[in-house]
Design an enzyme around this catalytic site. Structure first.
Site, PDB file in Angstrom:
ATOM      1  N   GLY A  48       0.824  -1.197   0.000  1.00 34.36           N
ATOM      2  CA  GLY A  48       0.000   0.000   0.000  1.00 34.36           C
ATOM      3  C   GLY A  48       0.860   1.249   0.000  1.00 34.36           C
ATOM      4  CD  GLN A  53       3.481   5.772   2.490  1.00 34.01           C
ATOM      5  OE1 GLN A  53       2.493   5.225   2.008  1.00 34.01           O
ATOM      6  NE2 GLN A  53       4.496   5.082   2.982  1.00 34.01           N
ATOM      7  CB  CYS A  90       5.757   2.092   7.084  1.00 33.11           C
ATOM      8  SG  CYS A  90       5.215   3.597   6.271  1.00 33.11           S
ATOM      9  CG  LEU A  91       6.879   1.086   0.941  1.00 33.38           C
ATOM     10  CD1 LEU A  91       6.218   1.421  -0.377  1.00 33.38           C
ATOM     11  CD2 LEU A  91       8.024   0.101   0.737  1.00 33.38           C
ATOM     12  CG  HIS A 132      -0.055   1.080   7.169  1.00 37.72           C
ATOM     13  ND1 HIS A 132       0.926   0.557   7.995  1.00 37.72           N
ATOM     14  CD2 HIS A 132       0.591   1.941   6.341  1.00 37.72           C
ATOM     15  CE1 HIS A 132       2.093   1.100   7.674  1.00 37.72           C
ATOM     16  NE2 HIS A 132       1.927   1.921   6.671  1.00 37.72           N
ATOM     17  CD  GLU A 133      -0.908   2.437   2.762  1.00 38.62           C
ATOM     18  OE1 GLU A 133      -0.435   3.589   2.692  1.00 38.62           O
ATOM     19  OE2 GLU A 133      -0.198   1.444   3.020  1.00 38.62           O
ATOM     20  CG  HIS A 136       0.671   6.719   5.526  1.00 42.00           C
ATOM     21  ND1 HIS A 136       1.845   7.195   6.060  1.00 42.00           N
ATOM     22  CD2 HIS A 136       0.901   5.400   5.270  1.00 42.00           C
ATOM     23  CE1 HIS A 136       2.732   6.210   6.131  1.00 42.00           C
ATOM     24  NE2 HIS A 136       2.186   5.108   5.661  1.00 42.00           N
TER      25      HIS A 136
END
Ligand code: ZN
Length: 160
Positions: A48, A53, A90-91, A132-133, A136
């Site tokens: 995701g 991000q 997480c990226l 999670h997304e 963000h």
């Protein structure tokens, strides 16, 4: 399409910690952003990615847990039930993994790129990915919710 640079914590906290704005019009710019996010997600082997991000404070997420990409504009969690504790990465927080408690099931509503409203009932990993997304988009990182950091030496990892 083009790859976008993924922001990382501390260095890019001024963006990652801000609340993203609602998307009021689906322009070519938004469509290109969504395509670029998808390409970036696959390049990074993530599950995701949220627009902040890649430096865009817009309420747009792309999720793919291996069942095909889901792009959602202005997503909201309309319903949540149960709980699960799973490992997340997480990226934007490279090299770190931790256990987070999330709902087991969520219903997420949002808009597709064609302007149509849509709804997903998600459980397990897909529910985690949505939560999670969407976090963000509110400037929240999973590390804010970690119960325990883990060393994932012998596990295949996926970033979100
Ligand atoms: Zn993330």
């Amino acid at each position: 399409m083009a790859l976008r640079n993924v922001l990382v914590v501390e260095h890019d906290n001024d963006t990652l910690r801000k609340k993203s704005r609602e998307i009021t019009e689906i322009t070519d710019k938004i469509r290109t952003l969504a395509e670029d996010m998808k390409e970036t997600l696959y390049e990074k082997n993530g599950v995701g990615l949220a627009a902040p991000q890649v430096g865009m404070l817009k309420r747009l997420i792309v999720v793919d847990i291996g069942e095909g990409p889901i792009t959602l504009i202005n997503p909201v969690i309309a319903y949540r039930k149960g709980s699960q504790k799973e490992m997340e990465g997480c990226l934007s927080v490279p090299g770190v993994w931790g256990i987070v408690e999330r709902p087991e099931t969520v219903i997420v509503r949002g808009m597709q790129l064609d302007g149509e409203m849509t709804e997903f009932e998600a459980t397990g990993l897909l529910a985690i990915a949505f939560c999670h997304e969407i976090d963000h988009l509110n400037g929240v990182l999973y590390t804010d919710k970690v119960i325990e950091y883990v060393n994932p030496d012998d596990t295949q990892q996926e970033g979100k």
